[in-house]
Design a protein around this motif. Structure first.
Motif, PDB file in Angstrom:
ATOM      1  N   LEU A 265       0.824  -1.205   0.000  1.00 23.30           N
ATOM      2  CA  LEU A 265       0.000   0.000   0.000  1.00 23.30           C
ATOM      3  C   LEU A 265       0.861   1.259   0.000  1.00 23.30           C
ATOM      4  O   LEU A 265       0.458   2.293  -0.550  1.00 23.30           O
ATOM      5  CB  LEU A 265      -0.929  -0.004   1.217  1.00 23.30           C
ATOM      6  CG  LEU A 265      -2.047  -1.055   1.189  1.00 23.30           C
ATOM      7  CD1 LEU A 265      -2.872  -0.991   2.467  1.00 23.30           C
ATOM      8  CD2 LEU A 265      -2.947  -0.848  -0.022  1.00 23.30           C
ATOM      9  N   GLU A 266       2.039   1.188   0.610  1.00 20.96           N
ATOM     10  CA  GLU A 266       2.941   2.335   0.602  1.00 20.96           C
ATOM     11  C   GLU A 266       3.478   2.610  -0.798  1.00 20.96           C
ATOM     12  O   GLU A 266       3.713   3.769  -1.175  1.00 20.96           O
ATOM     13  CB  GLU A 266       4.113   2.092   1.562  1.00 20.96           C
ATOM     14  CG  GLU A 266       3.730   2.134   3.038  1.00 20.96           C
ATOM     15  CD  GLU A 266       4.888   1.748   3.933  1.00 20.96           C
ATOM     16  OE1 GLU A 266       5.995   1.478   3.382  1.00 20.96           O
ATOM     17  OE2 GLU A 266       4.712   1.702   5.170  1.00 20.96           O
ATOM     18  N   LEU A 267       3.668   1.554  -1.575  1.00 19.99           N
ATOM     19  CA  LEU A 267       4.258   1.702  -2.910  1.00 19.99           C
ATOM     20  C   LEU A 267       3.203   1.935  -3.993  1.00 19.99           C
ATOM     21  O   LEU A 267       3.534   2.407  -5.085  1.00 19.99           O
ATOM     22  CB  LEU A 267       5.074   0.452  -3.260  1.00 19.99           C
ATOM     23  CG  LEU A 267       6.276   0.149  -2.364  1.00 19.99           C
ATOM     24  CD1 LEU A 267       6.897  -1.186  -2.767  1.00 19.99           C
ATOM     25  CD2 LEU A 267       7.319   1.259  -2.472  1.00 19.99           C
ATOM     26  N   TRP A 268       1.958   1.577  -3.710  1.00 21.46           N
ATOM     27  CA  TRP A 268       0.918   1.614  -4.734  1.00 21.46           C
ATOM     28  C   TRP A 268       0.172   2.935  -4.698  1.00 21.46           C
ATOM     29  O   TRP A 268      -0.179   3.435  -3.625  1.00 21.46           O
ATOM     30  CB  TRP A 268      -0.056   0.455  -4.505  1.00 21.46           C
ATOM     31  CG  TRP A 268      -1.178   0.388  -5.499  1.00 21.46           C
ATOM     32  CD1 TRP A 268      -1.073   0.228  -6.848  1.00 21.46           C
ATOM     33  CD2 TRP A 268      -2.573   0.475  -5.212  1.00 21.46           C
ATOM     34  NE1 TRP A 268      -2.321   0.193  -7.432  1.00 21.46           N
ATOM     35  CE2 TRP A 268      -3.255   0.340  -6.451  1.00 21.46           C
ATOM     36  CE3 TRP A 268      -3.308   0.631  -4.043  1.00 21.46           C
ATOM     37  CZ2 TRP A 268      -4.643   0.378  -6.535  1.00 21.46           C
ATOM     38  CZ3 TRP A 268      -4.699   0.660  -4.131  1.00 21.46           C
ATOM     39  CH2 TRP A 268      -5.348   0.538  -5.365  1.00 21.46           C
ATOM     40  N   ASN A 269      -0.099   3.464  -5.871  1.00 21.80           N
ATOM     41  CA  ASN A 269      -0.840   4.714  -5.981  1.00 21.80           C
ATOM     42  C   ASN A 269      -2.294   4.391  -6.335  1.00 21.80           C
ATOM     43  O   ASN A 269      -2.584   4.007  -7.473  1.00 21.80           O
ATOM     44  CB  ASN A 269      -0.221   5.602  -7.067  1.00 21.80           C
ATOM     45  CG  ASN A 269      -0.901   6.961  -7.146  1.00 21.80           C
ATOM     46  OD1 ASN A 269      -1.892   7.222  -6.471  1.00 21.80           O
ATOM     47  ND2 ASN A 269      -0.367   7.829  -7.984  1.00 21.80           N
ATOM     48  N   PRO A 270      -3.229   4.537  -5.399  1.00 17.52           N
ATOM     49  CA  PRO A 270      -4.623   4.168  -5.667  1.00 17.52           C
ATOM     50  C   PRO A 270      -5.272   5.019  -6.749  1.00 17.52           C
ATOM     51  O   PRO A 270      -6.280   4.618  -7.324  1.00 17.52           O
ATOM     52  CB  PRO A 270      -5.313   4.386  -4.312  1.00 17.52           C
ATOM     53  CG  PRO A 270      -4.436   5.344  -3.577  1.00 17.52           C
ATOM     54  CD  PRO A 270      -3.039   5.047  -4.027  1.00 17.52           C
ATOM     55  N   ARG A 271      -4.685   6.173  -7.040  1.00 16.11           N
ATOM     56  CA  ARG A 271      -5.274   7.011  -8.087  1.00 16.11           C
ATOM     57  C   ARG A 271      -5.142   6.381  -9.471  1.00 16.11           C
ATOM     58  O   ARG A 271      -5.783   6.819 -10.426  1.00 16.11           O
ATOM     59  CB  ARG A 271      -4.610   8.383  -8.079  1.00 16.11           C
ATOM     60  CG  ARG A 271      -5.087   9.268  -6.930  1.00 16.11           C
ATOM     61  CD  ARG A 271      -4.325  10.561  -6.844  1.00 16.11           C
ATOM     62  NE  ARG A 271      -2.945  10.347  -6.440  1.00 16.11           N
ATOM     63  CZ  ARG A 271      -2.049  11.323  -6.256  1.00 16.11           C
ATOM     64  NH1 ARG A 271      -2.399  12.576  -6.452  1.00 16.11           N
ATOM     65  NH2 ARG A 271      -0.818  11.042  -5.881  1.00 16.11           N
ATOM     66  N   CYS A 272      -4.293   5.329  -9.570  1.00 14.15           N
ATOM     67  CA  CYS A 272      -4.160   4.615 -10.845  1.00 14.15           C
ATOM     68  C   CYS A 272      -5.230   3.537 -11.005  1.00 14.15           C
ATOM     69  O   CYS A 272      -5.354   2.944 -12.081  1.00 14.15           O
ATOM     70  CB  CYS A 272      -2.780   3.957 -10.932  1.00 14.15           C
ATOM     71  SG  CYS A 272      -1.407   5.134 -10.920  1.00 14.15           S
ATOM     72  N   PHE A 273      -5.991   3.274  -9.937  1.00 12.02           N
ATOM     73  CA  PHE A 273      -7.001   2.216  -9.979  1.00 12.02           C
ATOM     74  C   PHE A 273      -8.147   2.638 -10.894  1.00 12.02           C
ATOM     75  O   PHE A 273      -8.614   3.782 -10.830  1.00 12.02           O
ATOM     76  CB  PHE A 273      -7.528   1.959  -8.565  1.00 12.02           C
ATOM     77  CG  PHE A 273      -8.299   0.686  -8.416  1.00 12.02           C
ATOM     78  CD1 PHE A 273      -7.669  -0.544  -8.529  1.00 12.02           C
ATOM     79  CD2 PHE A 273      -9.662   0.699  -8.158  1.00 12.02           C
ATOM     80  CE1 PHE A 273      -8.371  -1.722  -8.373  1.00 12.02           C
ATOM     81  CE2 PHE A 273     -10.380  -0.463  -8.006  1.00 12.02           C
ATOM     82  CZ  PHE A 273      -9.728  -1.690  -8.119  1.00 12.02           C
ATOM     83  N   PRO A 274      -8.618   1.732 -11.785  1.00 11.55           N
ATOM     84  CA  PRO A 274      -9.678   2.109 -12.729  1.00 11.55           C
ATOM     85  C   PRO A 274     -10.916   2.693 -12.050  1.00 11.55           C
ATOM     86  O   PRO A 274     -11.516   3.649 -12.557  1.00 11.55           O
ATOM     87  CB  PRO A 274     -10.002   0.780 -13.427  1.00 11.55           C
ATOM     88  CG  PRO A 274      -8.731   0.000 -13.342  1.00 11.55           C
ATOM     89  CD  PRO A 274      -8.121   0.367 -12.034  1.00 11.55           C
ATOM     90  N   GLY A 275     -11.312   2.115 -10.893  1.00  6.89           N
ATOM     91  CA  GLY A 275     -12.498   2.626 -10.206  1.00  6.89           C
ATOM     92  C   GLY A 275     -12.331   4.043  -9.712  1.00  6.89           C
ATOM     93  O   GLY A 275     -13.280   4.843  -9.732  1.00  6.89           O
TER      94      GLY A 275
END
Length: 289
Positions: A265-275
């Protein structure tokens, strides 16, 4: 009651072992009724998705063979698979992971990495070579044109996808544990039971077509590895490169190939998630997803 190849039935003795994948008929010795399944509907219960069932007295024993499909039973579900995992854990001293335990793993001594993991150790970096890719593309293309595979994407794909992102992993896991020969095939009645557990009940002609298109080398078997490979398809090199970039980043922070959910979760950018991009989810919901 266990049917023999000639079509007659053999009454079991007390203490007889019922082997995995063995065709079994369940008969009430007091009423002489045989337990059967119906394709009229599916029932949701504590064991998952099952066929509706009924009991019927078969006066003519020769009629058992003609109704074998309705009277055959295979008990392959998540609980059975978890029991196999637990037994394997005891045998090898490994760690068994269950879906109902969730994904929030914070590590520990029992799961300490034993060695460093290199890129070549990960499946993401083991895509098919040029010759193998051409062979698979030709094979899958031929299957896609085969009318017998119509149910694959029309029924099987959509039903398994409805189980979420772990749907296909769950189905593959059930198949692997039921495959006691470890040859990529299952008896057709066992595979039918796995499909039902995933919420798929095909009509008899459709299921026969499916088994014919993905027939194993032995009669009454189905090549589930080929079927699952066909459903998954071949990921394009462009998408594989994206996946590999993600794994390279995780390898830098995960010694031995082990990372925690918090690290991801620290490395992942949720703004890239399709939803999130479409506005249907906020960033917190995307992280939980």
């Amino acid at each position: 009651v266990t049917p023999d190849p000639s079509g007659s039935s053999v009454s079991p003795a007390v203490g007889d072992v019922v082997h995995v994948n063995e065709v079994v008929l369940l008969e009430n010795i007091e009423t002489d009724k045989v337990l059967m399944s119906s394709s009229a509907g599916l029932v949701q219960n504590a064991f998952g998705t099952e066929c509706s069932v009924f009991a019927e007295c078969i006066v003519d024993r020769d009629d058992v063979q003609s109704r074998m499909k309705q009277a055959s039973w295979s008990f392959v579900n998540d609980r059975w698979v978890d029991a196999v995992d637990d037994a394997e854990k005891l045998r090898t001293g490994g760690v068994a992971w269950k879906e109902d335990q969730g994904d929030c793993f914070r590590g520990g001594a029992d799961f300490a990495p034993s060695r460093d993991v290199a890129e070549d150790d990960l499946l993401a970096f083991k895509g098919p070579g040029d010759d193998e890719r051409k062979h698979l593309e030709s094979l899958y293309s031929g299957l896609a044109r085969d009318s017998r595979t119509e149910s694959c994407h029309g029924r099987v794909w959509s039903a398994v996808r409805s189980h979420g992102i772990h749907g296909f992993r769950k189905m593959r896991r059930n198949c692997l544990h039921a495959d006691i020969q470890r040859n990529g095939t299952l008896l057709v009645h066992t595979f039918e039971g796995i499909l039902v557990n995933m919420g798929v009940r095909l009509e008899a002609p459709k299921f026969a077509d499916l088994c014919s298109a993905f027939a194993g080398t032995v009669d009454e078997t189905i090549n589930y590895e080929l079927l699952l490979g066909f459903l998954g398809g071949i990921m394009s090199e462009y998408r594989l490169q994206t996946v590999r970039r993600a794994f390279r980043k995780l390898l830098k922070v995960g010694p031995g190939g082990v990372v925690t959910v918090e690290t991801i979760l620290e490395l992942w950018n949720p703004r890239c998630f399709p939803g999130v991009k479409s506005g249907t989810l906020d960033e917190g919901e995307a992280c939980r997803e």
